[in-house]
Design an enzyme around this catalytic site. Sequence first.
Site: not given
Ligand code: XBP
Ligand code: MG
Length: 248
Positions: A8, A10, A55
């Site tokens: 993953d 983020d 979100r």
């Molecule tokens: C990552 C996310 C993403 C980022 C925002 O989740 O939830 O939505 O916060 O990114 P994970 P975007 O780590 O579970 O994949 O604005 O580009 O969608």
């Molecule tokens: Mg994540």
Amino acid sequence: MLKAIIFDVDGTIAETERDGHRVAFNRAFTEAELDWHWSREFYGRLLPVAGGKERIRFYIKYFCKEFQAPDRFNEFIAALHRNKTQHYQDILRKGELPLRSGVKRLIDEVRDRGLRLAIATTSSHSTTMDLLKSTLDPVWFEVIAAGDIVTRKKPASDIYLYVLDKLHLAPSECIVFEDSEAGLQAAVGANLKTIITANNYTKSQNFSKAILIVNGLGEPDRPFLSLRGSVGDRKYVDVPLLESLCGS
Ligand code: XBP
Ligand code: MG
């Protein structure tokens, strides 16, 4: 036998949320003349909703009941998110979001041993590429599955099923690194063994289905802490540990 590691992005590869995505959302809100501001603390309540556009929609639905939605609501959300993405790219370009401890070390070891690498993230493809370009190298990852490539985002398993399909591997041949409950659900739903590298936003989530929970990947001089699961006297996550977990 272990053949690939799926990361993953983020919260797992880098702490992108608090000082990256959150700040970018707020800048986009200000530029759209919206009086919305997501504080560090409040953002933790929105994070379980994966995907930036998703979100914002969630926030409007549950926290902005007075908000008069514009006629072309989908376009409004898309434009707001496009601007947020640009702000996030500016933050990445300034090099303000370093990798989490141990990520580069482990990825180097994985590559040295000839194991394969892939990415499974909810974040948009362009920002994922920017992050990888500024910290690692996108060419090291055989599959980069990101953003809207699947319609159902985490906690649905679609993104992991997509990665497995592209790698032509069985779930038993892979290990996943995730930082969140939604990510864990997505990976486990695809029968993938998952290690959680918890962070401040996610540390009290339910990780009961993880094979190991740690506070990071660790470095020889900055040992990790196992929050659940046996790691012997190891100071950091390495490939032999992953191989033993994969065989277990
Ligand atoms: C990552 C996310 C993403 C980022 C925002 O989740 O939830 O939505 O916060 O990114 P994970 P975007 O780590 O579970 O994949 O604005 O580009 O969608
Ligand atoms: Mg994540």
